[in-house]
Enzyme design. Sequence first.
Site, PDB file in Angstrom:
ATOM      1  N   GLU A   1       0.826  -1.212   0.000  1.00 12.13           N
ATOM      2  CA  GLU A   1       0.000   0.000   0.000  1.00 12.13           C
ATOM      3  C   GLU A   1       0.857   1.257   0.000  1.00 12.13           C
ATOM      4  O   GLU A   1       0.556   2.220  -0.715  1.00 12.13           O
ATOM      5  CB  GLU A   1      -0.942  -0.030   1.202  1.00 12.13           C
TER       6      GLU A   1
ATOM      7  N   GLU B   1      -3.810  -9.630   3.902  1.00 17.77           N
ATOM      8  CA  GLU B   1      -4.535  -9.346   5.149  1.00 17.77           C
ATOM      9  C   GLU B   1      -5.593 -10.391   5.466  1.00 17.77           C
ATOM     10  O   GLU B   1      -5.897 -10.632   6.641  1.00 17.77           O
ATOM     11  CB  GLU B   1      -5.181  -7.953   5.068  1.00 17.77           C
TER      12      GLU B   1
END
Length: 258
Positions: A112, A132
């Site tokens: 990210e 995640e």
Amino acid sequence: MTYEYIIAETRQNVGLIQINRPKVLNALSSGVMDELGVAIDSFESESSIGAIVITGNEKSFAAGADISQMKDNTFAEAFMGNFITSNWERVTVCRKPVIAAVAGFALGGGCELAMMCDFIVAGDNAKFGQPEINLGIIPGAGGSQRLTRAVGKSKSMDMCLTGRMMDAEEAERSGLVSRIYPAAELVDKVVEIAQEIAEKSQIAASMVTEVVDRAYESTLTEGVLFERRAFHALFATEDQKEGMAAFVEKRKANWKNR
């Protein structure tokens, strides 16, 4: 300034920031993100710096957010503490071009962070992913949104649902990264790219990042209108006059950045 979690240095007209937590694969703690913001502030305010590079080491750009720091959070603590928003997004509003030089793992928050930069250059050993789901959560720092815009819905769904990693070649094919270099040469090569950008008009370079981001975030009609107005605006700058005069006179432009 002395930093605990990063190394910041200047190479010619380039600000280089290295995430420096090798024992935990450069996991992104609040301390890392706070210092990253301070370093970006410093480089952005320095008129001689024309571009910024963010990197890690050959083994890991950043293997994700620091799980040990967040595992006991409650919803109320995460929400009221403005987790992620409070100190993760400084790079997204930097007005100077920012390049991510990614070798090794760029997973979760690391992927990210790389996607928050203006573009990504990968080492040949780079591994990108949003794993995640293996922790019972989802991407929280823009991963599902920026990854989808970069590589499309199908591949983004695949990566976010399975948690699999994408290697450098697949990332380049998919449009996530712009170039690939041998990992051992990566930082030097990306600094060269950044120096090439830094030698352009800083006003024009900043405008480029704004108009490309607008394409990324708006409709075609709105994006073209924004681009047109920015294009028009540049005719009020000294750099436009100098750049065009230098072209006509067949000489190198002497940018004033105004």
